[in-house]
Every structure is written in C-alpha cells, then in structure tokens.
Design an enzyme around this catalytic site. Structure first.
Site, mmCIF file in Angstrom:
data_model
loop_
_atom_site.group_PDB
_atom_site.id
_atom_site.type_symbol
_atom_site.label_atom_id
_atom_site.label_comp_id
_atom_site.label_asym_id
_atom_site.label_seq_id
_atom_site.Cartn_x
_atom_site.Cartn_y
_atom_site.Cartn_z
ATOM 1 N N LYS A 55 1.111 -1.314 0.038
ATOM 2 C CA LYS A 55 0.011 0.140 -0.147
ATOM 3 C C LYS A 55 0.881 1.283 0.087
ATOM 4 C CE LYS A 55 -1.894 1.725 4.176
ATOM 5 N NZ LYS A 55 -1.248 2.845 4.408
ATOM 6 N N ASN A 56 2.065 1.206 0.953
ATOM 7 C CA ASN A 56 2.716 2.554 0.972
ATOM 8 C C ASN A 56 3.788 2.885 -0.018
ATOM 9 O OD1 ASN A 56 1.084 3.025 3.338
ATOM 10 N ND2 ASN A 56 2.669 2.448 4.713
ATOM 11 N N CYS A 100 -4.578 12.946 12.824
ATOM 12 C CA CYS A 100 -5.151 11.534 12.569
ATOM 13 C C CYS A 100 -5.176 10.997 13.938
ATOM 14 C CB CYS A 100 -4.829 10.850 11.490
ATOM 15 S SG CYS A 100 -3.148 10.006 11.935
ATOM 16 N N ARG A 140 0.932 14.857 12.891
ATOM 17 C CA ARG A 140 1.319 14.485 11.602
ATOM 18 C C ARG A 140 1.228 15.695 10.507
ATOM 19 N NH1 ARG A 140 -1.276 8.974 9.821
ATOM 20 N NH2 ARG A 140 0.622 8.832 8.259
ATOM 21 N N ASP A 153 4.938 0.471 12.188
ATOM 22 C CA ASP A 153 3.675 0.078 11.504
ATOM 23 C C ASP A 153 3.802 -1.414 12.018
ATOM 24 O OD1 ASP A 153 3.525 1.941 8.446
ATOM 25 O OD2 ASP A 153 3.192 2.470 10.508
ATOM 26 N N ARG A 170 -8.402 -0.790 4.846
ATOM 27 C CA ARG A 170 -7.585 0.342 4.115
ATOM 28 C C ARG A 170 -6.493 -0.261 3.875
ATOM 29 N NH1 ARG A 170 -7.306 6.074 7.057
ATOM 30 N NH2 ARG A 170 -5.965 6.258 5.085
HETATM 31 C C1 EPZ Z 1 4.282 7.032 6.245
HETATM 32 O O1 EPZ Z 1 3.565 8.200 6.862
HETATM 33 C C2 EPZ Z 1 3.216 5.779 6.072
HETATM 34 N N1 EPZ Z 1 2.229 6.106 5.388
HETATM 35 C C3 EPZ Z 1 2.920 5.427 7.718
HETATM 36 O O2 EPZ Z 1 2.175 4.252 7.700
HETATM 37 C C4 EPZ Z 1 4.127 5.193 8.436
HETATM 38 O O3 EPZ Z 1 3.774 4.849 9.689
HETATM 39 C C5 EPZ Z 1 5.163 6.328 8.528
HETATM 40 O O4 EPZ Z 1 5.713 6.587 7.295
HETATM 41 C C6 EPZ Z 1 6.440 6.019 9.142
HETATM 42 O O5 EPZ Z 1 6.956 4.807 8.637
HETATM 43 C C7 EPZ Z 1 2.059 5.924 4.109
HETATM 44 O O6 EPZ Z 1 3.404 5.811 3.438
HETATM 45 C C8 EPZ Z 1 0.936 6.365 3.327
HETATM 46 P P1 EPZ Z 1 6.545 10.292 8.209
HETATM 47 P P2 EPZ Z 1 4.129 9.449 6.718
HETATM 48 O O7 EPZ Z 1 6.403 11.523 7.345
HETATM 49 O O8 EPZ Z 1 4.794 9.861 5.556
HETATM 50 C C9 EPZ Z 1 6.797 13.849 11.520
HETATM 51 C C10 EPZ Z 1 0.232 2.687 7.690
HETATM 52 O O9 EPZ Z 1 -0.047 2.184 8.759
HETATM 53 N N2 EPZ Z 1 6.313 14.950 10.355
HETATM 54 O O10 EPZ Z 1 7.808 9.609 7.951
HETATM 55 O O11 EPZ Z 1 3.010 10.574 7.142
HETATM 56 C C11 EPZ Z 1 5.449 12.986 11.575
HETATM 57 O O12 EPZ Z 1 4.458 13.720 12.460
HETATM 58 C C12 EPZ Z 1 0.940 4.380 7.909
HETATM 59 O O13 EPZ Z 1 0.339 2.422 6.607
HETATM 60 C C13 EPZ Z 1 6.797 16.169 10.668
HETATM 61 O O14 EPZ Z 1 6.919 16.520 11.822
HETATM 62 O O15 EPZ Z 1 5.222 9.492 7.823
HETATM 63 C C14 EPZ Z 1 5.835 11.906 12.097
HETATM 64 O O16 EPZ Z 1 5.833 12.116 13.832
HETATM 65 C C15 EPZ Z 1 0.619 4.756 9.316
HETATM 66 N N3 EPZ Z 1 6.635 16.912 9.611
HETATM 67 C C16 EPZ Z 1 7.182 11.563 11.805
HETATM 68 O O17 EPZ Z 1 7.562 12.969 11.151
HETATM 69 C C17 EPZ Z 1 6.591 16.710 8.265
HETATM 70 O O18 EPZ Z 1 6.423 17.589 7.434
HETATM 71 C C18 EPZ Z 1 7.364 10.544 10.667
HETATM 72 O O19 EPZ Z 1 6.279 10.797 9.787
HETATM 73 C C19 EPZ Z 1 6.315 15.208 8.011
HETATM 74 C C20 EPZ Z 1 6.345 14.488 9.111
#
Ligand code: EPZ
Length: 432
Positions: free
Chosen positions: A22-23, A124, A129, A314, A407
């Site tokens: 999915k990701n 969320c 996020r 995850d 999802r």
């Molecule tokens: C991706 O989310 C995945 N989603 C998530 O999977 C996964 O948990 C996450 O990466 C971490 O591996 C998809 O790929 C669709 P991040 P993403 O940006 O991109 C902070 C699932 O269950 N952050 O790596 O949103 C954020 O708040 C989902 O499949 C900022 O502060 O994750 C978090 O604390 C859940 N500013 C951390 O970084 C930003 O601009 C990691 O977030 C972006 C992120």
C-alpha cells in the site's frame, strides 16, 4: 459498519500470499501525474486506500483503466494511469481528510503544472502529522506557499529549481514528495537525511524507468538531476513488508507455521531478528519467508521503533500483542508517532497486563491467556493487533469499525481462514 467475529484457539498453518505494498502504491500512483504518457502499475493491492487515491486522480483529470491479473500466484489489479491534461489542480478537503496520502499530488502537480491547491490533511488518530518538512523543502526549490482557509496554495510559475535540502526528520512522505518534485526541477537537488524505507526505493526505481536521474537509492542522501520531461513506463509494485510482518506475528502468536509467499525478507531484517530473539524459527527464502513457532516458548523482548532499517512503527502494535502471552516482560517504545498505543485500552479489556508511560513506552508483562471481548478498532495497524489478540483469546472476539482494516489489509479474513482461523465478517446489513 462491518465487524469481524473471531473464535480463538486455532493454530494457523499453511501459505499466505503477500500483496503489493500500500505504502509504495500510493506515491507510485501520484508519480504518474509527472508525465502525459501512460503509466502501468501491476501487482497492485485491492484496498480502499487505492480506490480513494484513484478517485482523487480522476477528479484531477486522470483516465484510469483497470484489469484483474494473477502475479506470482496472487490475484491482484493492473492499473493504467493516463493524464494528458488536467481538469483541476485542486485536492479537495473531502479527499484529503479521508486519506492523508492524498498529499502526494503536491510534488507532481507543482513540478508539472507549477500550481496546486491542497487541503491541509489535519491530524489523525496516531498524531498531529504536520507537513512542514514538505512545504519548507518546496519553498527552498522556488515554490511560493500560502496557507488559506485550510488549504495549501503552492505556486512555481517559473518552475522549480534544485536545492540542497537537509531534513530534520527522515520523513517518508516528505522524501517521496520532494523526490517526485525534483525529477522535473531545473538543476540538481540533494536530500540529506532522506527516509530509506523500501517503498521509497521502489518509487525511485520507477521514476528512473520514466527517465528521471536519481542516485543514492536506498541511502539517506538522494541526488536528483532534473530533466525536461518524463515518459510512461510499466512497474511492478514491491511486496508489502508490513502485511508480511503482520501475518508473521499471526503465525508466532498462535504457535503455528505460515509460509509468506512473495514476502521479501531483505526488507524485514529487524523484525526477523527480533522475532528470532523472541524464540520463533524463521527461514528466509528467495521468494518467501517461513515463520515456524510450533512448540516454541516465546520470551519477552524489548523493541524501540525507529526509521528504516530500524523496527517499523507500523509493526509496533502487532509485536506488542505478541508479547502479551510471552514469558517475562517486554518494553515497547514508540519514537515515531506521539499517540500510537490506542490498541492498549482494548487489549486491557481482554485481560492483558500493559502499563503505558506518557504515550512513549509500554511495559508488557506476559499473562497465561486472553479473554474474548467486543473491541473497537481505532487505526489501521492497531486494528490488526486486535485481530491477533482475538486469534488466541478464549471465546468469541468481535472487532468493530473494521473499515480501518480494509484500508491496508487485502482480503484479511480470506487470508486468515486459508490458514485455519475461525473468522467471519458480519456485514452491516446482516445485523438488521
Ligand atoms: C508514512 O507516513 C506511512 N504512510 C505510515 O504508515 C508510516 O507509519 C510512516 O510513514 C512512518 O514509517 C504512508 O506511507 C502512506 P513520516 P508519513 O512523514 O509519511 C513527522 C500505515 O499504517 N513529520 O515519516 O506521514 C510526523 O508527524 C501508515 O500504513 C513532521 O513533523 O510519516 C511523524 O511524527 C501509518 N513534519 C514523523 O515525522 C513533516 O512534514 C514520521 O512521519 C512530516 C512528518
């Protein structure tokens, strides 16, 4: 809303086919917006998030064709994405609020059209996020960013230019968005502290097959030399390492034996190491992983979630659930998201012994058994943890609000039934 009914106590044995990730699929779909030629994605999972992303692209003007196919023994979808022109450059609130990954249209639309309006995703269940890293990087690449009425309005009338970017967090989403934007920017972009998740490597591989010039794939420093245009391509989505890890825990928690067909062991090295330390036997093959916990005594292990190649956030809820009936204690520390223990209150209702400190860490003390109970799913991976608990709880567990599961887990009950689980989906209409 549909529910799942699970009668615990069955040892799971057999084969499960792992679907496309999915990701990986979500950014790959959006990468098709970078060209006016056809992009074909194969081995695509049949998930509600993919349907949501397809609806968003059709809203923008993409023509999508789909057909069923069988790849490596697994029934899946083949989608063709074709966007010769756009009918809109707006990603509306209704789409984005349902699925945060809608923000992957940001980089491609800015790169190809120099304009995009994107509803801010908002928070969320698992955390705030934000997307500050995405936006500040695009500003460094020459975009003007305005936040108005809950929307990001991003412009780059003269096009984007390369920049030397250093991410303060190895954000998966920001790495994908900037990678896509940089392919058509003028000059060279460097991303330092880029995320290294395998799904990003899959995206980079497809972008290069479209004519992009990306190097450093798999490392934390990505270099992208911008090109004039990208062409169409055909790309097979990598296997879903989180789905594979989730079913590996299903084999371990029921003390069964499951062969995960199409799983890619090289993308699961840390979870495999921890499962082996827990006492589970794992065999890594070219095209499958065999998880054998028959007759095993499991002992508690500590885990700390981290960016790839560390232990994936995850898989945290699933692993914590495995520890509920292991011998001894296990410390589970969540470092990526600020609120990712929502499975804990539901597991406590099933007789688990867990103590959470400040949303950051949970101490789990193994108990002899869990008791079935009606439980409520909250987010995608926490929901799978409740299913895992139901597989070993005495009695009949009912998991409510399973749209979360749909999802990210394709044909969940069919895959679990195929290895002996006593599980059925109660459709909403059946309840009346
Ligand atoms: C991706 O989310 C995945 N989603 C998530 O999977 C996964 O948990 C996450 O990466 C971490 O591996 C998809 O790929 C669709 P991040 P993403 O940006 O991109 C902070 C699932 O269950 N952050 O790596 O949103 C954020 O708040 C989902 O499949 C900022 O502060 O994750 C978090 O604390 C859940 N500013 C951390 O970084 C930003 O601009 C990691 O977030 C972006 C992120």
């Amino acid at each position: 809303m549909d529910r799942l009914k699970i009668r615990g106590g069955k040892r799971l044995e057999g084969k499960i086919y792992i679907s496309g990730a999915k990701n990986a699929a979500l950014p790959l779909i959006c990468a098709s917006l970078l060209t006016d030629e056809k992009v074909i994605l194969t081995n695509m999972p049949m998930l509600s998030d993919i349907k949501s992303m397809n609806l968003l692209l059709e809203e923008l003007g993409t023509v999508i064709e789909s057909k069923d196919e069988i790849i490596d023994g697994n029934p899946c979808k083949n989608y063709t994405y074709y966007t010769p022109e756009f009918k809109s450059l707006v990603a509306p609130y209704d789409f984005v609020r349902k699925m945060r990954a809608s923000y992957y249209v940001l980089g491609p639309l800015l790169a190809r059209k120099g304009y995009v309006e994107l509803s801010l995703p908002g928070g969320c269940a698992i955390g705030a996020r934000p997307m500050d890293i995405h936006l500040s990087a695009l500003e460094q690449m020459g975009a003007t960013i305005e936040i108005k009425n809950g929307y990001v309005i991003a412009k780059a009338e003269k096009g984007l230019h390369g920049a030397h970017l250093v991410f303060n967090i190895a954000s998966v989403g920001a790495t994908c968005n900037i990678l896509m934007a940089a392919t058509l920017a003028k000059g060279q972009t460097i991303i330092e502290n880029a995320a290294r998740e395998p799904e990003i490597g899959d995206l980079a591989k497809m972008l290069n097959s479209m004519g992009a010039k990306i190097s450093g794939i798999g490392s934390s420093v990505l270099q992208i030399d911008g090109v004039e245009r990208l062409r169409g391509t055909i790309h097979k989505v990598i296997a879903d390492r989180i789905e594979a890890g989730s079913y590996a825990v299903a084999a371990a928690i029921t003390r069964g034996r499951i062969e995960l067909i199409n799983a890619q062991a090289e993308t699961l090295q840390t979870p495999i190491k921890i499962l082996r330390q827990t006492g589970v036997n794992i065999e890594e093959n070219e095209r499958s992983i065999i998880v054998d916990a028959k007759g095993c005594t499991l002992t508690g292990q500590d885990i700390i979630t981290d960016y790839y190649p560390g232990f994936p956030t995850d898989l945290q809820a699933q692993f914590l659930t495995l520890m509920l009936t292991a011998n001894g204690a296990s410390m589970v520390t969540e470092t990526i998201f600020e609120n990712r223990f929502m499975h804990v209150p539901e597991l406590l209702r099933m007789g688990a012994n867990i103590n959470v400190h400040r949303h950051a860490s949970a101490i789990v003390r193994g108990v002899d058994k869990l008791n079935a109970a009606p439980v409520m799913a909250t987010d995608l991976r926490a929901s799978f943890a409740l299913v895992l608990a139901g597989l070993i709880a005495e009695g009949e567990t009912v998991v409510n609000r399973i749209y979360h599961l749909d999802r990210g887990y394709e044909k969940l009950e069919e895959k679990l039934r195929s290895v002996g689980a006593d599980i059925e989906r109660i459709k909403d209409s059946e309840e009346e």
